[in-house]
Design a protein around this motif. Structure first.
Motif, PDB file in Angstrom:
ATOM      1  N   ASP A 164     -91.468 -50.216  -6.733  1.00  0.00           N
ATOM      2  CA  ASP A 164     -92.744 -50.802  -6.291  1.00  0.00           C
ATOM      3  C   ASP A 164     -92.908 -52.243  -6.772  1.00  0.00           C
ATOM      4  O   ASP A 164     -93.418 -53.088  -6.043  1.00  0.00           O
ATOM      5  CB  ASP A 164     -93.928 -49.952  -6.785  1.00  0.00           C
ATOM      6  CG  ASP A 164     -94.001 -48.612  -6.071  1.00  0.00           C
ATOM      7  OD1 ASP A 164     -93.506 -48.517  -4.924  1.00  0.00           O
ATOM      8  OD2 ASP A 164     -94.541 -47.652  -6.660  1.00  0.00           O
ATOM      9  N   TYR A 165     -92.451 -52.516  -7.969  1.00  0.00           N
ATOM     10  CA  TYR A 165     -92.616 -53.841  -8.553  1.00  0.00           C
ATOM     11  C   TYR A 165     -91.637 -54.863  -7.956  1.00  0.00           C
ATOM     12  O   TYR A 165     -91.970 -56.031  -7.793  1.00  0.00           O
ATOM     13  CB  TYR A 165     -92.435 -53.750 -10.078  1.00  0.00           C
ATOM     14  CG  TYR A 165     -92.626 -55.056 -10.791  1.00  0.00           C
ATOM     15  CD1 TYR A 165     -93.901 -55.610 -10.941  1.00  0.00           C
ATOM     16  CD2 TYR A 165     -91.544 -55.742 -11.313  1.00  0.00           C
ATOM     17  CE1 TYR A 165     -94.082 -56.823 -11.581  1.00  0.00           C
ATOM     18  CE2 TYR A 165     -91.707 -56.957 -11.959  1.00  0.00           C
ATOM     19  CZ  TYR A 165     -92.980 -57.485 -12.090  1.00  0.00           C
ATOM     20  OH  TYR A 165     -93.160 -58.697 -12.722  1.00  0.00           O
ATOM     21  N   ASN A 166     -90.424 -54.434  -7.636  1.00  0.00           N
ATOM     22  CA  ASN A 166     -89.363 -55.365  -7.228  1.00  0.00           C
ATOM     23  C   ASN A 166     -88.948 -55.287  -5.767  1.00  0.00           C
ATOM     24  O   ASN A 166     -88.104 -56.080  -5.335  1.00  0.00           O
ATOM     25  CB  ASN A 166     -88.112 -55.142  -8.092  1.00  0.00           C
ATOM     26  CG  ASN A 166     -88.305 -55.698  -9.476  1.00  0.00           C
ATOM     27  OD1 ASN A 166     -88.515 -56.890  -9.651  1.00  0.00           O
ATOM     28  ND2 ASN A 166     -88.241 -54.824 -10.471  1.00  0.00           N
ATOM     29  N   LYS A 167     -89.502 -54.372  -4.993  1.00  0.00           N
ATOM     30  CA  LYS A 167     -89.077 -54.171  -3.607  1.00  0.00           C
ATOM     31  C   LYS A 167     -89.057 -55.478  -2.817  1.00  0.00           C
ATOM     32  O   LYS A 167     -88.068 -55.808  -2.160  1.00  0.00           O
ATOM     33  CB  LYS A 167     -89.989 -53.153  -2.925  1.00  0.00           C
ATOM     34  CG  LYS A 167     -89.644 -52.920  -1.474  1.00  0.00           C
ATOM     35  CD  LYS A 167     -90.637 -51.940  -0.824  1.00  0.00           C
ATOM     36  CE  LYS A 167     -90.236 -51.699   0.602  1.00  0.00           C
ATOM     37  NZ  LYS A 167     -91.218 -52.067   1.564  1.00  0.00           N
ATOM     38  N   GLY A 168     -90.124 -56.232  -2.862  1.00  0.00           N
ATOM     39  CA  GLY A 168     -90.207 -57.486  -2.101  1.00  0.00           C
ATOM     40  C   GLY A 168     -89.150 -58.490  -2.534  1.00  0.00           C
ATOM     41  O   GLY A 168     -88.520 -59.144  -1.692  1.00  0.00           O
ATOM     42  N   LYS A 172     -79.843 -51.504  -6.053  1.00  0.00           N
ATOM     43  CA  LYS A 172     -81.079 -51.480  -6.841  1.00  0.00           C
ATOM     44  C   LYS A 172     -82.247 -51.039  -5.961  1.00  0.00           C
ATOM     45  O   LYS A 172     -83.084 -50.246  -6.398  1.00  0.00           O
ATOM     46  CB  LYS A 172     -81.351 -52.855  -7.462  1.00  0.00           C
ATOM     47  CG  LYS A 172     -80.376 -53.186  -8.579  1.00  0.00           C
ATOM     48  CD  LYS A 172     -80.759 -54.399  -9.399  1.00  0.00           C
ATOM     49  CE  LYS A 172     -80.756 -55.685  -8.655  1.00  0.00           C
ATOM     50  NZ  LYS A 172     -80.908 -56.871  -9.521  1.00  0.00           N
ATOM     51  N   LEU A 173     -82.296 -51.530  -4.734  1.00  0.00           N
ATOM     52  CA  LEU A 173     -83.373 -51.156  -3.820  1.00  0.00           C
ATOM     53  C   LEU A 173     -83.374 -49.651  -3.558  1.00  0.00           C
ATOM     54  O   LEU A 173     -84.425 -49.011  -3.542  1.00  0.00           O
ATOM     55  CB  LEU A 173     -83.224 -51.927  -2.499  1.00  0.00           C
ATOM     56  CG  LEU A 173     -84.288 -51.656  -1.440  1.00  0.00           C
ATOM     57  CD1 LEU A 173     -85.633 -52.231  -1.885  1.00  0.00           C
ATOM     58  CD2 LEU A 173     -83.878 -52.260  -0.108  1.00  0.00           C
ATOM     59  N   LYS A 174     -82.198 -49.096  -3.382  1.00  0.00           N
ATOM     60  CA  LYS A 174     -82.113 -47.666  -3.027  1.00  0.00           C
ATOM     61  C   LYS A 174     -82.237 -46.717  -4.220  1.00  0.00           C
ATOM     62  O   LYS A 174     -82.792 -45.634  -4.088  1.00  0.00           O
ATOM     63  CB  LYS A 174     -80.791 -47.401  -2.307  1.00  0.00           C
ATOM     64  CG  LYS A 174     -80.542 -45.940  -1.990  1.00  0.00           C
ATOM     65  CD  LYS A 174     -80.101 -45.730  -0.589  1.00  0.00           C
ATOM     66  CE  LYS A 174     -79.745 -44.284  -0.332  1.00  0.00           C
ATOM     67  NZ  LYS A 174     -80.795 -43.573   0.335  1.00  0.00           N
TER      68      LYS A 174
END
Length: 153
Positions: A78-82, A69-71
């Motif tokens: 931008d919303y979920n990266k952290g 999902k990150l890649k």
């Protein structure tokens, strides 16, 4: 007499697992080996290894899901990266703790790598609603790199 003892132990195992565990520990501590419910004890000890293996598989599946999902889930990056990076670190730490406690499970994890990747890939596709073809068919890195807390795809 022996048949009654075996039946009583089996009944306790079936009717009150916690009490069976406490009773078994007490018998082992007292070296009362003749009255130990060996069949169920052996089954339970073997099951400990199975539980650890299932836990590692589950954590690795979740790790792959979040790495993918990150890649590849650009619209949510931008919303979920952290959040994803936090989950990735959490899963890695849990896997590494398990492997520190039981290093002999690492070959098992290597053996299950592709299967766990496939499952994580399917979950990432379902959650992101992206076509499964968005995600590579093979894991993005070897296990050592996947578990490296300083590596991200």
């Amino acid at each position: 007499m022996v048949a009654q003892l075996v039946k009583k132990q089996t009944n306790l195992y079936d009717t009150d697992y916690n009490l069976w565990v406490l009773d078994t520990v007490k018998k082992l501590e007292n070296r009362d080996f003749n009255s130990v419910d060996w069949n169920n004890l052996i089954e339970e000890v073997l099951d400990l290894s199975k539980r650890d293996k299932r836990k590692l598989q589950s954590l690795l599946i979740k790790l792959f899901e979040h790495l993918l999902k990150l890649k590849y889930w650009y619209s949510e990056y931008d919303y979920n990266k952290g959040h994803w990076e936090g989950e990735i670190l959490n899963f890695r730490q849990q896997i590494n703790i398990e492997l520190e406690d039981s290093p002999s499970l690492k070959p098992y994890l290597l053996e299950k790598l592709n299967d766990c990747y496939d499952k994580g890939r399917a979950i990432a596709a379902k959650r992101s609603q992206l076509p499964i073809s968005t995600f590579p068919e093979e894991p993005m890195a070897p296990l050592e790199q996947i578990l490296d807390e300083n590596w991200l795809p």
